[in-house]
Motif scaffolding. Sequence first.
Motif, PDB file in Angstrom:
ATOM      1  N   ASN A 174      57.396 -46.256  30.329  1.00  0.00           N
ATOM      2  CA  ASN A 174      58.508 -46.062  30.759  1.00  0.00           C
ATOM      3  C   ASN A 174      59.007 -45.442  29.894  1.00  0.00           C
ATOM      4  OD1 ASN A 174      61.825 -47.848  30.699  1.00  0.00           O
ATOM      5  ND2 ASN A 174      61.178 -46.791  28.895  1.00  0.00           N
ATOM      6  N   HIS A 175      58.155 -44.707  28.925  1.00  0.00           N
ATOM      7  CA  HIS A 175      59.086 -43.328  28.055  1.00  0.00           C
ATOM      8  C   HIS A 175      58.084 -42.505  27.730  1.00  0.00           C
ATOM      9  CE1 HIS A 175      58.775 -47.188  25.757  1.00  0.00           C
ATOM     10  NE2 HIS A 175      58.700 -45.655  24.711  1.00  0.00           N
ATOM     11  N   THR A 176      58.545 -41.396  26.953  1.00  0.00           N
ATOM     12  CA  THR A 176      57.257 -40.359  26.143  1.00  0.00           C
ATOM     13  C   THR A 176      58.080 -40.067  25.099  1.00  0.00           C
ATOM     14  OG1 THR A 176      58.006 -37.754  27.033  1.00  0.00           O
ATOM     15  CG2 THR A 176      56.330 -39.948  28.920  1.00  0.00           C
ATOM     16  N   GLN A 210      62.717 -40.893  21.609  1.00  0.00           N
ATOM     17  CA  GLN A 210      61.549 -41.701  22.969  1.00  0.00           C
ATOM     18  C   GLN A 210      62.427 -41.531  24.477  1.00  0.00           C
ATOM     19  OE1 GLN A 210      61.085 -45.015  20.445  1.00  0.00           O
ATOM     20  NE2 GLN A 210      58.712 -45.459  21.456  1.00  0.00           N
ATOM     21  N   PRO A 211      62.433 -39.841  24.713  1.00  0.00           N
ATOM     22  CA  PRO A 211      63.099 -40.144  26.081  1.00  0.00           C
ATOM     23  C   PRO A 211      63.295 -40.876  27.341  1.00  0.00           C
ATOM     24  CG  PRO A 211      61.786 -38.586  25.590  1.00  0.00           C
ATOM     25  CD  PRO A 211      61.760 -39.156  24.766  1.00  0.00           C
ATOM     26  N   ASP A 212      64.128 -41.849  27.966  1.00  0.00           N
ATOM     27  CA  ASP A 212      62.811 -42.381  29.520  1.00  0.00           C
ATOM     28  C   ASP A 212      62.821 -41.589  30.590  1.00  0.00           C
ATOM     29  OD1 ASP A 212      64.174 -45.016  27.688  1.00  0.00           O
ATOM     30  OD2 ASP A 212      64.758 -45.668  29.291  1.00  0.00           O
ATOM     31  N   LEU A 213      61.672 -42.229  31.043  1.00  0.00           N
ATOM     32  CA  LEU A 213      61.252 -41.464  32.261  1.00  0.00           C
ATOM     33  C   LEU A 213      62.107 -41.599  33.679  1.00  0.00           C
ATOM     34  CD1 LEU A 213      57.368 -41.388  31.481  1.00  0.00           C
ATOM     35  CD2 LEU A 213      58.021 -39.472  32.261  1.00  0.00           C
ATOM     36  N   ASN A 214      62.195 -40.908  34.264  1.00  0.00           N
ATOM     37  CA  ASN A 214      62.797 -41.827  35.437  1.00  0.00           C
ATOM     38  C   ASN A 214      61.835 -42.054  36.824  1.00  0.00           C
ATOM     39  OD1 ASN A 214      64.308 -41.688  37.992  1.00  0.00           O
ATOM     40  ND2 ASN A 214      64.240 -39.566  38.087  1.00  0.00           N
ATOM     41  N   TRP A 215      61.632 -43.613  36.872  1.00  0.00           N
ATOM     42  CA  TRP A 215      60.414 -43.753  37.955  1.00  0.00           C
ATOM     43  C   TRP A 215      60.861 -43.977  39.611  1.00  0.00           C
ATOM     44  CZ3 TRP A 215      55.599 -46.088  38.077  1.00  0.00           C
ATOM     45  CH2 TRP A 215      54.977 -46.163  36.631  1.00  0.00           C
TER      46      TRP A 215
END
Length: 548
Positions: A104-106, A169-174
């Motif tokens: 979900n995040h990195t 922990q920024p969320d990735l854009n799936w």
Amino acid sequence: MLGKPAWWKESVVYQVYWRSFLDTDGDGYGDLKGVIEKLDYIQSLGVTMVWLNPFNASPDKDNGYDVSDYYAVMERAGTMAEFDKLLAETHARGMKLMMDVVLNHTSDQHPWFKASRSSKDDPKRDWYIWRDPKDGGVPTNWRSYFNPSSWELDEGTGQYYMHSFAIEQPDLNWANPEVREEMYRMLRFWLDKGIDGLRLDALALLAKPEQFEDAGDPHDIRYLTHNPGLHEYLQEMNREVFSRYDIMTVGEVAFATPDTGPLFVGEERKELNTLFHFEVADEMPEWDMVRFKRIQRTWAQALSGRGFGSQFLNNHDHARQVTRYGNDGEYRVESAKLLGTLVHTLPGIPYIYQGEEIGMTGVRYDNIGEYQDIAMLNRYAEEVGKGRNPAEVLRSLQPLSRDNSRSPMQWNDARHAGFTDGEPWIKVNPNYRSINVERAEAEPASVLHYYRELIALRKKCPVMVYGDFTDISGDDPHVYAYVRSHEGVRWLVVLNHDTKANSFAAVEAAGGKGSLRLVLGNYADAPRERRAEGKLELRPYEALIYEF
């Protein structure tokens, strides 16, 4: 029967929180070499799979769940060569290895995010979730799991990025296909090394809401989960990755219900093998037998003939089960065995979190400075900032702090419980002199030996894995009784979750005739044979498994 036979359904999983397992280099943190050193012990339990918490390169703001390089090993954990050895040594002992993967995040230190925040025009800008300010402030009133807001302003570009957990922990854009393909490539890298299972972190959050609008109740963060597109992502991930390997997949699916759960694990849907739901661990703060039984009944009915579930009461995110749901005082041993019986005989794959097998208890550190849990620390700061009494806030947060389960593994009664020769990253539970592996090995009636018996039973008795499930105890507030049946074999499980003795007409309720043979009990003098009639008299925290 619970679906078609499969090796992963017959698994017993042992979770290793490596930073608290065994330190071999004296830096106060457990490491991969420590896991290798204790593989013989893990194997002696009889478990079939080891679940290893994240060990990827990370600034370690959230104990490894903030990844800065998916293709490297965290320096604290060790090296890639040591990981390769761990994998090989695990396989050499006939066990499998499950990797914990954060999708979900990195970390905000990941090169992807550094590029993304460098400019609105950067090719990786759309790899994360960016929004303009609204009325001079945050885009929405959404909260994160760890902070009062799920938005953080980036001064350089004047936009906010979304973080469902910590600010770091920024969320990735799936929704971006480039992100998905990169994550699939990463999964294939590890699976090609020989990983046997994937525990998929925060899976319910991958798809974001269609509209970024204020929530009616920002504290009810279900709006962060189960959004449109989630199942399409999982089906694509299955096609592109999972279906190409003989592996076990388990998703951490927050706010899953008996209605939505089968969508993730229905065998015809081709998404996941199994899932963790949190109707117990997240939503039942203390033991409530009636509520627990209703949860088990509804999930068993929802998954019957459709998919497979998981059983756990404790992990790295939840307080020790014997303290939270059992009795860590007079009946610590009995209640630890009872809870183990519960997890291993209910339908689904049983998970053992390190230390459960010796009945480790939760901790109560004296001051907030001794805690490391970022969620607890942020909540403490938020509540104290509102003017609440600090001592009162600490008391309110202690019972469910994640650090309850993160104190070091208790190997012996030497300094720091044999965990490290240095200063441990988090304090050892002071009761390690009386609760430790070495002592449990020497005591025939220990929790440890009982766990070995439970696991051995699961390996040789298909009824524990594939048996139908029937609750026969209704809403009795203390006694839990159920029948597991498979191909002519019928087991009766009766558990008295109480500090007082109780009786229950479980045999009559089960429609049993003839006699009962004891399979396993947590009191040494339980009757080995008895007539299948009348009431069972049950001592405090007594657990009995009988075969009709």
